[in-house]
Design a protein around this motif. Sequence first.
Motif, PDB file in Angstrom:
ATOM      1  N   ALA A 150       0.689  -7.276  -1.680  1.00 18.05           N
ATOM      2  CA  ALA A 150       1.598  -6.406  -2.442  1.00 18.05           C
ATOM      3  C   ALA A 150       1.700  -5.059  -1.726  1.00 18.05           C
ATOM      4  O   ALA A 150       0.785  -4.668  -1.004  1.00 18.05           O
ATOM      5  N   VAL A 151       2.816  -4.364  -1.925  1.00 17.54           N
ATOM      6  CA  VAL A 151       2.953  -3.004  -1.407  1.00 17.54           C
ATOM      7  C   VAL A 151       3.147  -2.047  -2.572  1.00 17.54           C
ATOM      8  O   VAL A 151       3.825  -2.372  -3.550  1.00 17.54           O
ATOM      9  N   ARG A 152       2.534  -0.881  -2.442  1.00 15.64           N
ATOM     10  CA  ARG A 152       2.635   0.114  -3.513  1.00 15.64           C
ATOM     11  C   ARG A 152       2.731   1.495  -2.883  1.00 15.64           C
ATOM     12  O   ARG A 152       1.992   1.796  -1.950  1.00 15.64           O
ATOM     13  N   GLY A 153       3.673   2.314  -3.414  1.00 19.25           N
ATOM     14  CA  GLY A 153       3.781   3.664  -2.879  1.00 19.25           C
ATOM     15  C   GLY A 153       4.595   4.535  -3.807  1.00 19.25           C
ATOM     16  O   GLY A 153       5.358   4.047  -4.649  1.00 19.25           O
ATOM     17  N   GLY A 154       4.421   5.855  -3.641  1.00 17.42           N
ATOM     18  CA  GLY A 154       5.145   6.803  -4.480  1.00 17.42           C
ATOM     19  C   GLY A 154       5.941   7.766  -3.629  1.00 17.42           C
ATOM     20  O   GLY A 154       5.582   8.047  -2.481  1.00 17.42           O
ATOM     21  N   SER A 155       7.074   8.245  -4.189  1.00 18.82           N
ATOM     22  CA  SER A 155       7.882   9.243  -3.525  1.00 18.82           C
ATOM     23  C   SER A 155       8.457   8.649  -2.225  1.00 18.82           C
ATOM     24  O   SER A 155       9.048   7.579  -2.251  1.00 18.82           O
ATOM     25  N   TYR A 156       8.229   9.313  -1.075  1.00 21.67           N
ATOM     26  CA  TYR A 156       8.697   8.697   0.168  1.00 21.67           C
ATOM     27  C   TYR A 156       8.012   7.343   0.367  1.00 21.67           C
ATOM     28  O   TYR A 156       8.612   6.400   0.897  1.00 21.67           O
ATOM     29  N   VAL A 202      -3.583  -5.181  -1.399  1.00 18.92           N
ATOM     30  CA  VAL A 202      -2.617  -4.174  -1.846  1.00 18.92           C
ATOM     31  C   VAL A 202      -2.490  -3.138  -0.727  1.00 18.92           C
ATOM     32  O   VAL A 202      -3.482  -2.528  -0.330  1.00 18.92           O
ATOM     33  N   ILE A 203      -1.275  -2.990  -0.194  1.00 13.08           N
ATOM     34  CA  ILE A 203      -1.022  -1.969   0.830  1.00 13.08           C
ATOM     35  C   ILE A 203      -0.496  -0.728   0.122  1.00 13.08           C
ATOM     36  O   ILE A 203       0.492  -0.799  -0.612  1.00 13.08           O
ATOM     37  N   ARG A 204      -1.189   0.368   0.311  1.00 18.46           N
ATOM     38  CA  ARG A 204      -0.749   1.637  -0.289  1.00 18.46           C
ATOM     39  C   ARG A 204      -0.153   2.519   0.788  1.00 18.46           C
ATOM     40  O   ARG A 204      -0.793   2.796   1.795  1.00 18.46           O
ATOM     41  N   ILE A 205       1.084   2.949   0.569  1.00 15.92           N
ATOM     42  CA  ILE A 205       1.782   3.736   1.587  1.00 15.92           C
ATOM     43  C   ILE A 205       2.001   5.145   1.057  1.00 15.92           C
ATOM     44  O   ILE A 205       2.574   5.336  -0.008  1.00 15.92           O
ATOM     45  N   HIS A 206       1.517   6.122   1.821  1.00 16.55           N
ATOM     46  CA  HIS A 206       1.606   7.498   1.331  1.00 16.55           C
ATOM     47  C   HIS A 206       3.023   8.047   1.446  1.00 16.55           C
ATOM     48  O   HIS A 206       3.877   7.511   2.159  1.00 16.55           O
ATOM     49  N   GLY A 207       3.229   9.153   0.729  1.00 15.27           N
ATOM     50  CA  GLY A 207       4.540   9.800   0.752  1.00 15.27           C
ATOM     51  C   GLY A 207       4.618  10.828   1.859  1.00 15.27           C
ATOM     52  O   GLY A 207       3.859  10.789   2.820  1.00 15.27           O
ATOM     53  N   GLY A 208       5.546  11.715   1.714  1.00 20.19           N
ATOM     54  CA  GLY A 208       5.694  12.757   2.717  1.00 20.19           C
ATOM     55  C   GLY A 208       7.097  12.766   3.299  1.00 20.19           C
ATOM     56  O   GLY A 208       7.967  13.327   2.720  1.00 20.19           O
ATOM     57  N   LEU A 224      -5.413  -1.594   1.649  1.00 24.95           N
ATOM     58  CA  LEU A 224      -5.168  -1.080   2.999  1.00 24.95           C
ATOM     59  C   LEU A 224      -4.242   0.127   2.879  1.00 24.95           C
ATOM     60  O   LEU A 224      -3.181   0.040   2.254  1.00 24.95           O
ATOM     61  N   ALA A 225      -4.650   1.224   3.454  1.00 26.78           N
ATOM     62  CA  ALA A 225      -3.843   2.449   3.378  1.00 26.78           C
ATOM     63  C   ALA A 225      -3.585   2.955   4.788  1.00 26.78           C
ATOM     64  O   ALA A 225      -4.408   3.673   5.363  1.00 26.78           O
ATOM     65  N   PRO A 226      -2.453   2.558   5.408  1.00 28.73           N
ATOM     66  CA  PRO A 226      -2.177   2.929   6.791  1.00 28.73           C
ATOM     67  C   PRO A 226      -1.552   4.316   6.897  1.00 28.73           C
ATOM     68  O   PRO A 226      -0.925   4.798   5.957  1.00 28.73           O
ATOM     69  N   ASN A 227      -1.748   4.944   8.044  1.00 28.86           N
ATOM     70  CA  ASN A 227      -1.016   6.178   8.347  1.00 28.86           C
ATOM     71  C   ASN A 227       0.011   5.842   9.430  1.00 28.86           C
ATOM     72  O   ASN A 227      -0.227   6.055  10.622  1.00 28.86           O
ATOM     73  N   VAL A 228       1.130   5.309   8.997  1.00 28.82           N
ATOM     74  CA  VAL A 228       2.167   4.869   9.923  1.00 28.82           C
ATOM     75  C   VAL A 228       2.776   6.060  10.646  1.00 28.82           C
ATOM     76  O   VAL A 228       2.539   7.211  10.267  1.00 28.82           O
ATOM     77  N   ARG A 229       3.565   5.791  11.668  1.00 30.67           N
ATOM     78  CA  ARG A 229       4.150   6.877  12.462  1.00 30.67           C
ATOM     79  C   ARG A 229       4.940   7.825  11.539  1.00 30.67           C
ATOM     80  O   ARG A 229       5.568   7.386  10.591  1.00 30.67           O
ATOM     81  N   ARG A 251       8.516  -0.786  10.593  1.00 26.94           N
ATOM     82  CA  ARG A 251       7.987  -1.831  11.483  1.00 26.94           C
ATOM     83  C   ARG A 251       6.468  -1.733  11.605  1.00 26.94           C
ATOM     84  O   ARG A 251       5.798  -2.733  11.876  1.00 26.94           O
ATOM     85  N   ASP A 252       5.926  -0.526  11.415  1.00 23.79           N
ATOM     86  CA  ASP A 252       4.464  -0.393  11.415  1.00 23.79           C
ATOM     87  C   ASP A 252       3.837  -1.155  10.237  1.00 23.79           C
ATOM     88  O   ASP A 252       2.687  -1.592  10.312  1.00 23.79           O
ATOM     89  N   ILE A 253       4.593  -1.274   9.162  1.00 25.17           N
ATOM     90  CA  ILE A 253       4.102  -2.089   8.028  1.00 25.17           C
ATOM     91  C   ILE A 253       4.160  -3.566   8.419  1.00 25.17           C
ATOM     92  O   ILE A 253       3.245  -4.348   8.133  1.00 25.17           O
ATOM     93  N   GLY A 254       5.241  -3.944   9.111  1.00 19.41           N
ATOM     94  CA  GLY A 254       5.321  -5.323   9.616  1.00 19.41           C
ATOM     95  C   GLY A 254       4.136  -5.655  10.513  1.00 19.41           C
ATOM     96  O   GLY A 254       3.538  -6.738  10.406  1.00 19.41           O
TER      97      GLY A 254
END
Lengths: 587, 663
Positions: free
Chosen positions: B517-523, B437-443, B468-473, B496-499
């Motif tokens: 799977a990808v999961r995220g809230g807001s942005y 599960v990839i968790r992508i933060h908002g902002g 996995l919780a990346p801090n993409v650009r 593309r950083d997710i790619g």
Amino acid sequence: MTEPRQQGSLSLDGIPEIPDRVGERTRRYQNTRYATLYGWLGAGEELLIGTRFGETNQLHLVSQPGGARRQLTFFDGPVWLGRANPNPSHRDLLFIKDEGGSEAYQVYYLDLDEGQPVLMTDGVSRNSDIVWSNRGDRFAHYSTVRNGRDLDVWVADPHGGAAPRCVLEAEGYWFPVAWSPDGQGLFVASDQGTEYRTLRYLDLSTGEQRHLTGDIPWDVTDLEVSPCGDLIAAVVDEDGASRLYLVGPDGTDRRRIEGLPMGVMGRVLFHPGGRLLAFGIETPRAPRDIYVVDLDTGEMARWTDSEVGGASRAAMVEPELVHYPTFDEVDGAARQISCYWYRPSATPEPTPVVVQIHGGPESQFLPSFDWFHQFLVNELGVSVLAPNVRGSTGYGKAFAALDNGLRREDSVRDIGALLDWVGQQPSLDAGRVAVMGASYGGYMALASMIHYGDRLRCGLCCVGIGNFVTFLENTKGYRQDLRRTEYGDEREPEMRAFLERISPTARAAAITRPMLMSQGLNDPRVPASEAEQMVATMREHGVEVWYMVAADEGHGFLKKANADFLADVQVLFLEEHLAGEPRREAP
Amino acid sequence: MRYVCITGRWTMSKRAGAAVLAALLLTAAQTSAADSPDSGVERREVGNLVIEGIPEVPDQVKARLLQYQNTRYASLYGWLGDDSGLVMGSRFGETNQIHYLTQPNGARHQLTFFAEPVRYAAASPAPGRRELVYARDVGGSEYYQLFHFDLATGRHALLTDGASRNGSPVWSRGGDRLAFYSTARNGRDWDLYVTRPGREWPAELALEVEGAWYPMEWSPDDRRLLVGRYVSISESYLYVLDPDTGELVQVNPTPEPVSYRSAAWSADGRGLYLASDEGAEFRTLRYYDLAEGEQRELSADIPWDAGGVDVSPQGTVAFTTNEDGRSRLYLLRDGVRRAVADLPLGVIGGMDFDGAGERLAVEIETPTSPRDLYSLEVGTGELTRWTWSEVGGLDTDSFVTPALVHYPTFDEVKGAPRQIACYYWKPREGEGPFPVVIRIHGGPESQYKPYFSWLNQYLANEMGAAVLAPNVRGSSGYGKTYVKLDNGYRREDSVRDIGALLDWVSEQPELDAGRVAVRGGSYGGYMVLAAMTHYSDRLRCGISSVGISNFVTFLTNTKEYRRDLRRAEYGDERDPEMRAFLESISPTNNAHRITRPMFVIQGLNDPRVPATEAEQMLTAMRGSGAEVWYLLARDEGHGFAKKANRDYQTSAEALFLERHLSR
């Protein structure tokens, strides 16, 4: 008059819209927590308690006075009871829970070092009243597993050893009380041959009884024996307030623990070391909390401090116990009736008065925590008087019988005597007195309005008995005879005529002042039709009546939303008819 | 005293700046939604929840989740004025409410009992005054109202107008005045007001402004007010305001935009401690002399952002740094800086010195323990834990601590592939390959930190999934260049950083690249939708909560008080060329490329990402036949704040992942 209207399950007739300001004030008092004592854990480092953080009561641990209530269980449904293992080398416990309010209570075992609760019973029948053995290797409980009806006594091993077995198969309601340490005898509280219930030691081999508190003229309500058997703690109900005594097994060295707050005690439990005693106590100013007293020093520590919504704790009032004379005599002097008096401190005197009459009638007004009384005192500036008129328990067998049968209205005369007494108190406004009560207390409120209508401003009656004959006929078989002892046998023509004559349904026309009547539609004991009939009669005579019926309630308002709304209606009713103009909100 | 850190989370934290930032990031707006788009999908309603396409959640799923969902957190609201205890926030029942504590491991004594959550509270710093100010809204609308609460009388009084957005309440040190911002004048600009405890609206207008301004702290003599103004993650301003005369002086005027985060008065009122990135890649702590206009570096040797700062009345300075997501705490006394050792490794949130300057209260959260309160003895460095928040009776020793990994992405820095930081929760049981599960933060100007996440623990321990919780650009915390790498036309570089992360996953033998799977809230919800359009063939399913689906409609519909601030990040949709670009990358216009199951979650009253964003995405996806689950809460806004709603959301998410990821 306001049009009748429906609000959820509530039918409101003659009741004005409740302004938001009323609910805003009452809500602050309504979110009340209670702490219930379930035992010392392990060697006594922590207390196991029950309290409600969210919707339901759950198990918690507290490790110091004023310490965090650390939640252990998180079920949707309530935990009804917990019991810590008395063996100091164990950190485990048993608790009782049901599913979805089914009342099919199950016993669970929880080892705090393991984490997950284990079901001990069949998941279907009704089980409760857990009693650990002294060594903590097994426990007794009752169960209806055999036939779904009778309560048999079972013994089980929580650690998965021996299979559970039935040790007493019987008809009716049986339950375990305590395991013997040595099997020689029992400590019991009994009123056999005495006016009050006293603490005795019963020798099982000879059948002899030894009185340990025979000289204390009050009822013993609870007792607990120390782990090594050298002390018995006894709770005594002294004029409604609990007193705690310690006494040796032979009746010597009796002493009273001083410094307890005025209130009503629940369970008392000795620490495994035997020198500390934990107990729950509820006071007029605070919900039930847990205290621990050091038996050597007498020092008292408060372990929990349960919330009363966001209301100010300091503002809570402690009632004064007063006694007033009534119409008859005892030993050549006027009989004295006990009465608790909640008195506002910030209101200009004389203050209006609400007379709160308890139900039963074989019951007693106790100085326990009641947010509504605190609200009346603090927010409406009203004095609350709660008398224990004749027929109440706690004052001996003879007093409890003084209102039986044809003497029913003698208890109503005790309210008349209270009104006389109010008239003599400069701080009370005899021109602004209301009566309120529920169930039998509702009858008392109606009877007071009938007899003393000219001295009362208004009355509030919740599920009040309107007619004793129908009440007795509607009472379940197993209780009917018990109730006939109190009220009289309605099958006997003379008694029937008396009961009909004194019943409020027959005399509603005598009520001339505003009434608030609240009723559960499904009440099996007091038919809603009787309340309706009284409402109609009163209205025919031009009396203002607020009438509220809950379609989803029976003999009492048990659902929080309904009970909260009823309280708001009661507050508005008292504001309009007793307190005069509502006080302004503070700026 | 006062003033501390900014967290990237959208919960309000004790600091003016945090609340402001939280309000501006992510997204916004209001809708009349709740009328179903004509989808032909069965819609059912349970209380305040509107549910489409979601099967009944089996009891066994609910039972497994029950203990995890019963996680509590403690939020620091500060010391009581007489130092007799801490005021804190926690949830006993349905919502966060105010409590106070008088001793370590003491009872959390609950003070408020509202159905709606309390977002923030602050105790009067005046000795002997047991009073609070707190903020509360209704149904997630973010129209926060401020209330005064007197513990002695139990009475609450509304201080604001009952309608607009209000926030950043700041007590004067004497406890006789409160400063705050309010959009009362025009619904857009954040004017500054001053009132007195318990006084009804209207308050005194202290400064009429354009844009987002907020009070930060009263000067030690209570005559001046430190004020902040937020423009973007890269541009903010500080001012000193005399609220009685209206005189306003800018702090440290510079030709180039500067980003300030925290700022606090020195004990003598002659200067400010502030975290600034002027002339630097990272924000560092500096002392700024107000009379001389000069500044002195205090943390230039630490190559990370300085976060929160608090100054005791006796002059001790506490500040944190954010080192790859983990916090470090420093104390400055008599010109000597020392790092506080032996703190639990995690994230430090709010901080507050007591009145005597002897104890510093701090919020600390670690990956295996929810946010709890501690106090640090300033003299001895001794740390005392005050709360032990429950995790449903679970043994937190069995919880997973994430590893920090770095993976290469498509572009280069100094001749080598750029590395992206990513937290990795690996299941304890089994050898893999694990589903992911990839968790992508908002902002997007935010950062995934090693917070406590019961959901990550549940995924790892109960579902055997790696997280996995990346801090993409575009994330904050990695310097001011990095945070701008996704601005405007470079939006999809972050996708593309997710790619690149998916490439990395396929190279890890213990991870199953066929079950991601990808999961995220807001942005982060936008990022999920974008990833599902770009990498649909490499993803099993996606979960988007309050996600942006179209940047043009989003910018048009987000609340006016935050619109300009979001244009700084995403681009100005009124510019035709930018508009065309935003349309071209928006998920609604690429929905046909989503072929795998999606779960969309939305609060009806969301002022940042309007519910229309979710509903238009739903319509677009259903047009192309994808399986869509939809959950709308009528009494929530930008994320769910009520326990019953959250419990349903998370149990439905668990079911979604069981069906579409585990198998």
